[in-house]
Design a protein around this motif. Structure first.
Motif, PDB file in Angstrom:
ATOM      1  N   SER A  12      30.916  -6.561 -15.625  1.00  0.00           N
ATOM      2  CA  SER A  12      30.337  -7.520 -16.571  1.00  0.00           C
ATOM      3  C   SER A  12      29.087  -8.174 -15.993  1.00  0.00           C
ATOM      4  N   SER A  13      28.284  -8.697 -16.880  1.00  0.00           N
ATOM      5  CA  SER A  13      27.138  -9.512 -16.493  1.00  0.00           C
ATOM      6  C   SER A  13      26.967 -10.610 -17.532  1.00  0.00           C
ATOM      7  N   ILE A  14      26.202 -11.623 -17.180  1.00  0.00           N
ATOM      8  CA  ILE A  14      25.937 -12.721 -18.109  1.00  0.00           C
ATOM      9  C   ILE A  14      24.594 -12.456 -18.787  1.00  0.00           C
ATOM     10  N   PRO A  15      24.602 -12.191 -20.087  1.00  0.00           N
ATOM     11  CA  PRO A  15      23.340 -11.899 -20.775  1.00  0.00           C
ATOM     12  C   PRO A  15      22.514 -13.145 -21.083  1.00  0.00           C
ATOM     13  N   ILE A  16      23.205 -14.283 -21.277  1.00  0.00           N
ATOM     14  CA  ILE A  16      22.519 -15.529 -21.643  1.00  0.00           C
ATOM     15  C   ILE A  16      23.243 -16.674 -20.946  1.00  0.00           C
ATOM     16  N   LYS A  17      22.580 -17.281 -19.965  1.00  0.00           N
ATOM     17  CA  LYS A  17      23.207 -18.374 -19.219  1.00  0.00           C
ATOM     18  C   LYS A  17      23.535 -19.538 -20.144  1.00  0.00           C
ATOM     19  N   LYS A  18      24.703 -20.120 -19.923  1.00  0.00           N
ATOM     20  CA  LYS A  18      25.241 -21.285 -20.657  1.00  0.00           C
ATOM     21  C   LYS A  18      25.604 -20.980 -22.111  1.00  0.00           C
ATOM     22  N   PHE A  19      25.588 -19.710 -22.512  1.00  0.00           N
ATOM     23  CA  PHE A  19      25.982 -19.339 -23.871  1.00  0.00           C
ATOM     24  C   PHE A  19      27.451 -19.695 -24.059  1.00  0.00           C
ATOM     25  N   GLY A  20      27.724 -20.552 -25.032  1.00  0.00           N
ATOM     26  CA  GLY A  20      29.090 -20.952 -25.339  1.00  0.00           C
ATOM     27  C   GLY A  20      29.708 -21.907 -24.341  1.00  0.00           C
ATOM     28  N   SER A  21      28.933 -22.331 -23.354  1.00  0.00           N
ATOM     29  CA  SER A  21      29.504 -23.186 -22.308  1.00  0.00           C
ATOM     30  C   SER A  21      28.646 -24.413 -22.023  1.00  0.00           C
ATOM     31  N   SER A  22      27.927 -24.871 -23.019  1.00  0.00           N
ATOM     32  CA  SER A  22      27.070 -26.040 -22.804  1.00  0.00           C
ATOM     33  C   SER A  22      27.881 -27.316 -22.594  1.00  0.00           C
ATOM     34  N   ASP A  23      29.174 -27.269 -22.916  1.00  0.00           N
ATOM     35  CA  ASP A  23      30.033 -28.456 -22.763  1.00  0.00           C
ATOM     36  C   ASP A  23      30.972 -28.353 -21.564  1.00  0.00           C
ATOM     37  N   CYS A  24      30.717 -27.384 -20.655  1.00  0.00           N
ATOM     38  CA  CYS A  24      31.577 -27.242 -19.478  1.00  0.00           C
ATOM     39  C   CYS A  24      30.751 -26.739 -18.294  1.00  0.00           C
ATOM     40  N   ASP A  25      31.391 -26.522 -17.167  1.00  0.00           N
ATOM     41  CA  ASP A  25      30.698 -26.076 -15.959  1.00  0.00           C
ATOM     42  C   ASP A  25      30.635 -24.561 -15.810  1.00  0.00           C
ATOM     43  N   HIS A  67      30.152 -18.259 -21.517  1.00  0.00           N
ATOM     44  CA  HIS A  67      31.374 -17.752 -22.141  1.00  0.00           C
ATOM     45  C   HIS A  67      31.084 -16.460 -22.891  1.00  0.00           C
ATOM     46  N   LEU A  68      29.917 -15.865 -22.608  1.00  0.00           N
ATOM     47  CA  LEU A  68      29.539 -14.578 -23.184  1.00  0.00           C
ATOM     48  C   LEU A  68      29.250 -13.613 -22.037  1.00  0.00           C
ATOM     49  N   PHE A  69      29.842 -12.418 -22.131  1.00  0.00           N
ATOM     50  CA  PHE A  69      29.705 -11.423 -21.066  1.00  0.00           C
ATOM     51  C   PHE A  69      29.316 -10.087 -21.670  1.00  0.00           C
ATOM     52  N   TYR A  70      28.462  -9.379 -20.938  1.00  0.00           N
ATOM     53  CA  TYR A  70      27.961  -8.081 -21.394  1.00  0.00           C
ATOM     54  C   TYR A  70      28.607  -6.954 -20.595  1.00  0.00           C
ATOM     55  N   TYR A  71      28.934  -5.865 -21.288  1.00  0.00           N
ATOM     56  CA  TYR A  71      29.467  -4.650 -20.681  1.00  0.00           C
ATOM     57  C   TYR A  71      28.721  -3.453 -21.251  1.00  0.00           C
ATOM     58  N   GLU A  72      28.351  -2.511 -20.402  1.00  0.00           N
ATOM     59  CA  GLU A  72      27.750  -1.269 -20.899  1.00  0.00           C
ATOM     60  C   GLU A  72      28.804  -0.427 -21.609  1.00  0.00           C
ATOM     61  N   GLU A  73      30.003  -0.395 -21.053  1.00  0.00           N
ATOM     62  CA  GLU A  73      31.119   0.351 -21.635  1.00  0.00           C
ATOM     63  C   GLU A  73      32.132  -0.633 -22.209  1.00  0.00           C
ATOM     64  N   ARG A  74      32.883  -0.190 -23.188  1.00  0.00           N
ATOM     65  CA  ARG A  74      33.878  -1.058 -23.820  1.00  0.00           C
ATOM     66  C   ARG A  74      34.891  -1.569 -22.789  1.00  0.00           C
ATOM     67  N   PRO A  75      35.079  -2.886 -22.700  1.00  0.00           N
ATOM     68  CA  PRO A  75      36.072  -3.416 -21.756  1.00  0.00           C
ATOM     69  C   PRO A  75      37.483  -3.019 -22.192  1.00  0.00           C
ATOM     70  N   VAL A  76      38.354  -2.893 -21.211  1.00  0.00           N
ATOM     71  CA  VAL A  76      39.703  -2.392 -21.465  1.00  0.00           C
ATOM     72  C   VAL A  76      40.707  -3.548 -21.442  1.00  0.00           C
ATOM     73  N   PHE A  77      41.406  -3.720 -22.556  1.00  0.00           N
ATOM     74  CA  PHE A  77      42.372  -4.806 -22.711  1.00  0.00           C
ATOM     75  C   PHE A  77      43.418  -4.799 -21.610  1.00  0.00           C
ATOM     76  N   ASP A  78      44.011  -3.642 -21.333  1.00  0.00           N
ATOM     77  CA  ASP A  78      45.095  -3.572 -20.344  1.00  0.00           C
ATOM     78  C   ASP A  78      44.635  -4.021 -18.957  1.00  0.00           C
ATOM     79  N   LYS A  79      43.413  -3.695 -18.586  1.00  0.00           N
ATOM     80  CA  LYS A  79      42.883  -4.146 -17.291  1.00  0.00           C
ATOM     81  C   LYS A  79      42.741  -5.661 -17.272  1.00  0.00           C
ATOM     82  N   PHE A  80      42.221  -6.219 -18.373  1.00  0.00           N
ATOM     83  CA  PHE A  80      42.076  -7.675 -18.473  1.00  0.00           C
ATOM     84  C   PHE A  80      43.444  -8.344 -18.396  1.00  0.00           C
ATOM     85  N   ASP A  81      44.398  -7.818 -19.133  1.00  0.00           N
ATOM     86  CA  ASP A  81      45.754  -8.373 -19.158  1.00  0.00           C
ATOM     87  C   ASP A  81      46.389  -8.337 -17.763  1.00  0.00           C
ATOM     88  N   ASP A  82      46.255  -7.220 -17.066  1.00  0.00           N
ATOM     89  CA  ASP A  82      46.805  -7.103 -15.709  1.00  0.00           C
ATOM     90  C   ASP A  82      46.160  -8.117 -14.761  1.00  0.00           C
TER      91      ASP A  82
END
Length: 153
Positions: free
Chosen positions: A104-117, A121-136
């Protein structure tokens, strides 16, 4: 597009696909070049209507711009929704987990996170992220986390 989600509070990750490059102005954040690939947007829904209400709004395209995602949404096609009805607000933990993902990479700094540190809250992937990997990874990172579910468009 309508997805049936619980009217309960929870945390979500919207997985979108972008097929073309575009210049997009995102409120006060500025103008950014978005590129083809996948975008994951992390949020939480602890207000009235819970997950169902918040996610339904994010899936709409023609609406008043309130969140950063509203500006970007016309350029994105939803492909999956990952969500949890955990009663603890987990969006910052989910964002931290995606931040650590080597794909993953951050395409736009502070996107969706202007109210936190969080850096974003937006992340870019060249390939589709895999749910099972995230869940694990989430189960390792937050062992007492409630079950995560997935809806596919």
């Amino acid at each position: 597009m309508t997805i049936d989600l619980p009217n309960l509070p929870g945390t979500y990750c919207l997985v979108f696909h972008c097929s073309t490059s575009s210049l997009v102005t995102i409120g006060k954040l500025g103008t950014y070049q978005i590129k083809p690939g996948y975008y994951c947007y992390i949020g939480s829904a602890f207000g009235q209507g819970g997950l169902n209400s918040r996610v339904q709004r994010h899936l709409q395209i023609n609406k008043r711009h309130h969140w950063h995602l509203d500006y970007l949404r016309p350029y994105l096609t939803p492909v999956e929704i990952w969500y949890s009805t955990d009663t603890i607000k987990r969006e910052h933990q989910w964002a931290a987990l995606l931040l650590e993902d080597e794909h993953s990479s951050i395409p736009i700094k502070k996107f969706g996170s202007s109210d936190c540190d969080c850096p974003a809250h937006l992340f870019y992937y060249e390939e589709r992220p895999v749910f099972d990997k995230f869940d694990d990874k989430l189960n390792e990172f937050v062992p007492n986390h409630d079950v995560i579910k997935k809806k596919i468009n």
